[in-house]
Design an enzyme around this catalytic site. Structure first.
Site, PDB file in Angstrom:
ATOM      1  CB  CYS A  23      -0.944   0.008   1.197  1.00  0.00           C
ATOM      2  SG  CYS A  23      -2.011  -1.430   1.226  1.00  0.00           S
ATOM      3  CG  HIS A  83      -2.943   3.225   2.820  1.00  0.00           C
ATOM      4  ND1 HIS A  83      -3.535   2.930   1.611  1.00  0.00           N
ATOM      5  CD2 HIS A  83      -2.975   2.071   3.547  1.00  0.00           C
ATOM      6  CE1 HIS A  83      -3.901   1.666   1.607  1.00  0.00           C
ATOM      7  NE2 HIS A  83      -3.582   1.122   2.772  1.00  0.00           N
ATOM      8  CG  ASN A 114      -6.619  -0.937   2.019  1.00  0.00           C
ATOM      9  OD1 ASN A 114      -6.002  -0.473   1.064  1.00  0.00           O
ATOM     10  ND2 ASN A 114      -6.022  -1.471   3.069  1.00  0.00           N
TER      11      ASN A 114
HETATM   12  N1  ACO Z   1     -18.112  -8.281  11.160  1.00  0.00           N
HETATM   13  C1  ACO Z   1     -18.462  -8.504  12.451  1.00  0.00           C
HETATM   14  N2  ACO Z   1     -17.574  -8.860  13.387  1.00  0.00           N
HETATM   15  C2  ACO Z   1     -16.277  -8.981  13.022  1.00  0.00           C
HETATM   16  C3  ACO Z   1     -15.856  -8.752  11.698  1.00  0.00           C
HETATM   17  C4  ACO Z   1     -16.829  -8.396  10.749  1.00  0.00           C
HETATM   18  N3  ACO Z   1     -16.527  -8.132   9.458  1.00  0.00           N
HETATM   19  N4  ACO Z   1     -14.531  -8.953  11.640  1.00  0.00           N
HETATM   20  C5  ACO Z   1     -14.123  -9.283  12.872  1.00  0.00           C
HETATM   21  N5  ACO Z   1     -15.190  -9.318  13.713  1.00  0.00           N
HETATM   22  C6  ACO Z   1     -15.222  -9.623  15.133  1.00  0.00           C
HETATM   23  C7  ACO Z   1     -14.015 -10.391  15.601  1.00  0.00           C
HETATM   24  O1  ACO Z   1     -14.181 -11.762  15.387  1.00  0.00           O
HETATM   25  C8  ACO Z   1     -13.990 -10.018  17.062  1.00  0.00           C
HETATM   26  O2  ACO Z   1     -14.899 -10.816  17.756  1.00  0.00           O
HETATM   27  P1  ACO Z   1     -14.559 -11.362  19.235  1.00  0.00           P
HETATM   28  O3  ACO Z   1     -14.421 -10.132  20.085  1.00  0.00           O
HETATM   29  O4  ACO Z   1     -15.763 -12.193  19.545  1.00  0.00           O
HETATM   30  O5  ACO Z   1     -13.290 -12.127  19.097  1.00  0.00           O
HETATM   31  C9  ACO Z   1     -14.505  -8.584  17.108  1.00  0.00           C
HETATM   32  O6  ACO Z   1     -15.193  -8.394  15.848  1.00  0.00           O
HETATM   33  C10 ACO Z   1     -13.417  -7.558  17.210  1.00  0.00           C
HETATM   34  O7  ACO Z   1     -12.425  -7.828  16.251  1.00  0.00           O
HETATM   35  P2  ACO Z   1     -11.107  -7.006  16.176  1.00  0.00           P
HETATM   36  O8  ACO Z   1     -10.192  -7.604  15.133  1.00  0.00           O
HETATM   37  O9  ACO Z   1     -10.549  -6.825  17.537  1.00  0.00           O
HETATM   38  O10 ACO Z   1     -11.674  -5.605  15.657  1.00  0.00           O
HETATM   39  P3  ACO Z   1     -10.911  -4.257  15.425  1.00  0.00           P
HETATM   40  O11 ACO Z   1     -11.585  -3.185  16.146  1.00  0.00           O
HETATM   41  O12 ACO Z   1      -9.412  -4.402  15.602  1.00  0.00           O
HETATM   42  O13 ACO Z   1     -11.161  -3.988  13.866  1.00  0.00           O
HETATM   43  C11 ACO Z   1     -10.032  -4.171  11.742  1.00  0.00           C
HETATM   44  C12 ACO Z   1     -10.695  -4.918  12.913  1.00  0.00           C
HETATM   45  C13 ACO Z   1     -11.085  -3.325  11.051  1.00  0.00           C
HETATM   46  C14 ACO Z   1      -9.482  -5.208  10.781  1.00  0.00           C
HETATM   47  C15 ACO Z   1      -8.901  -3.273  12.281  1.00  0.00           C
HETATM   48  O14 ACO Z   1      -8.085  -3.971  13.172  1.00  0.00           O
HETATM   49  C16 ACO Z   1      -8.045  -2.700  11.184  1.00  0.00           C
HETATM   50  O15 ACO Z   1      -8.483  -1.954  10.341  1.00  0.00           O
HETATM   51  N6  ACO Z   1      -6.730  -3.018  11.196  1.00  0.00           N
HETATM   52  C17 ACO Z   1      -5.815  -2.497  10.217  1.00  0.00           C
HETATM   53  C18 ACO Z   1      -5.947  -3.253   8.933  1.00  0.00           C
HETATM   54  C19 ACO Z   1      -5.208  -2.605   7.795  1.00  0.00           C
HETATM   55  O16 ACO Z   1      -4.983  -1.424   7.778  1.00  0.00           O
HETATM   56  N7  ACO Z   1      -4.867  -3.432   6.807  1.00  0.00           N
HETATM   57  C20 ACO Z   1      -4.372  -2.974   5.577  1.00  0.00           C
HETATM   58  C21 ACO Z   1      -2.920  -2.666   5.542  1.00  0.00           C
HETATM   59  S1  ACO Z   1      -2.480  -2.048   3.986  1.00  0.00           S
HETATM   60  C22 ACO Z   1      -1.903  -3.297   2.924  1.00  0.00           C
HETATM   61  O17 ACO Z   1      -0.720  -3.395   2.707  1.00  0.00           O
HETATM   62  C23 ACO Z   1      -2.857  -4.206   2.223  1.00  0.00           C
END
Ligand code: ACO
Length: 322
Positions: free
Chosen positions: A122, A247, A277
């Site tokens: 990214c 980004h 993204n």
């Molecule tokens: N819908 C509903 N619930 C979900 C979903 C979904 N789509 N996805 C995960 N959950 C659940 C999980 O299972 C978890 O449940 P639990 O508490 O029972 O275990 C709960 O929601 C919380 O999950 P977390 O992973 O802790 O949620 P978080 O607030 O961290 O958000 C997210 C997750 C959106 C992925 C966030 O961590 C994020 O954006 N991280 C950065 C990702 C990123 O930027 N990636 C791209 C990098 S760029 C590249 O090079 C491609």
């Protein structure tokens, strides 16, 4: 002995590299959060609250999307493809292992120049801008830099933890030599923190695997640090910035980074609500949106900052205009 440092202040006292054209393309099909709830255990509310994304666009090859974006950028710059000295395509999702997307793009455009792909996930677009600027410092006149990714092809649509986040798109700029030393790229920063490489991976034939929470934490840290370094290299401060083009991975990452930089959130350009993204195309997509809305005008100080798998990070500070 001359020591080259990172971050770098740009070019000679008499020359800079400036953006003369900008074009974008989005994936062909709209997929809303509601669409995803039909096959995944998720909800519109969860996706919006945790990421800021309402819909994403998927479909189209890297060649199709990059050709559309490149043609728009060339038209805006009033540059003929035959006048280009180089084409750089930043992508981590090329249509084939080889040839590079950039070779086929060069053929589509009927350009007569060198072309290569660059993979910095990214951060790729900003890496591409930095490499292009160095080539202009070395004597080239006009370079096409494209950020293009089709992450939908590497997304497991049954995995709710990643499927809700990604989309496809492309963005292109024409970077040209200018003798107006007040305008163009002022400074750049390239970083890599390979010790975090396992946080975000995709193997051949596999799907995106991500430790979301830790990516989130590190992303905020490296974006802030890269922004501070690129500003310091130009002798400027966060208060001088008119528009931040970050980004587009997660609205909460952008909010946290802006807060730590003490830059008001209104100064951040965001498109992720409708794009998801889109990896290396996300910065040019958000740049284009900021220009279209009139947020970026002649003389605006624009801070582009990206992070991604690697963990890679890159920033570029631009004084808008030619
Ligand atoms: N819908 C509903 N619930 C979900 C979903 C979904 N789509 N996805 C995960 N959950 C659940 C999980 O299972 C978890 O449940 P639990 O508490 O029972 O275990 C709960 O929601 C919380 O999950 P977390 O992973 O802790 O949620 P978080 O607030 O961290 O958000 C997210 C997750 C959106 C992925 C966030 O961590 C994020 O954006 N991280 C950065 C990702 C990123 O930027 N990636 C791209 C990098 S760029 C590249 O090079 C491609």
């Amino acid at each position: 002995m001359t020591i080259t440092t990172n971050p770098q202040t740009s070019l000679t006292p008499t020359t800079r590299a400036a953006i003369s054209g900008l074009g974008t393309a989005r994936g062909h099909k709209v997929v809303t959060n509601h669409d995803l709830t039909l096959t995944l255990d998720t909800s519109d509310e969860w996706i919006i609250e945790r990421s800021g994304i309402r819909e994403r666009r998927i479909g189209g090859s890297c060649l199709e999307l990059s050709t559309e974006a490149a043609r728009k950028a060339l038209t805006q710059a009033q540059v003929q493809p035959q006048e280009l000295d180089l084409i750089i395509c930043a992508t981590c999702t090329p249509d084939q292992v080889f040839p590079a997307v950039s070779n086929r793009l060069q053929n589509e455009l009927e350009a007569n120049c060198g072309a290569f792909d660059l993979n910095a996930a990214c951060s790729g677009f900003t890496y591409g801008v930095t490499v292009a600027e160095a080539q202009i410092a070395a004597g080239m006149e006009r370079i096409l830099v494209v950020g293009v990714d089709t992450l939908s092809r590497f997304t497991d649509w049954n995995d709710r933890s990643t499927a809700v986040l990604f989309g496809d798109g492309a963005g292109a700029i024409v970077l040209e030599r200018t003798h107006n030393t007040q305008k163009g790229i002022l400074s750049t920063f390239l970083g890599s923190e390979g010790r975090f490489a396992d946080l975000l991976t995709c193997d051949f034939g596999g799907y995106i695997q991500m430790e979301g929470k830790e990516v989130f934490r590190q992303a905020v840290r490296v974006m802030v640090s890269a922004s501070q370094q690129v500003l310091a290299a130009a002798g400027l401060t966060p208060q001088d910035v008119d528009v931040v083009v970050p980004h587009q991975a997660n609205m909460r990452i952008i909010e946290s980074a802006m807060k730590r930089l003490s830059i008001p959130l209104q100064k951040a350009s965001t498109v992720l609500e409708t794009t998801g993204n889109t990896s290396s195309s996300s910065i040019p997509l958000a740049l284009d949106a900021a220009v279209s809305k009139g947020l970026i005008q002649d003389n605006s100080l624009v801070l582009m900052v990206g992070f991604g798998a690697g963990m890679s990070v890159a920033a570029a500070l631009v004084r808008w205009g030619q």
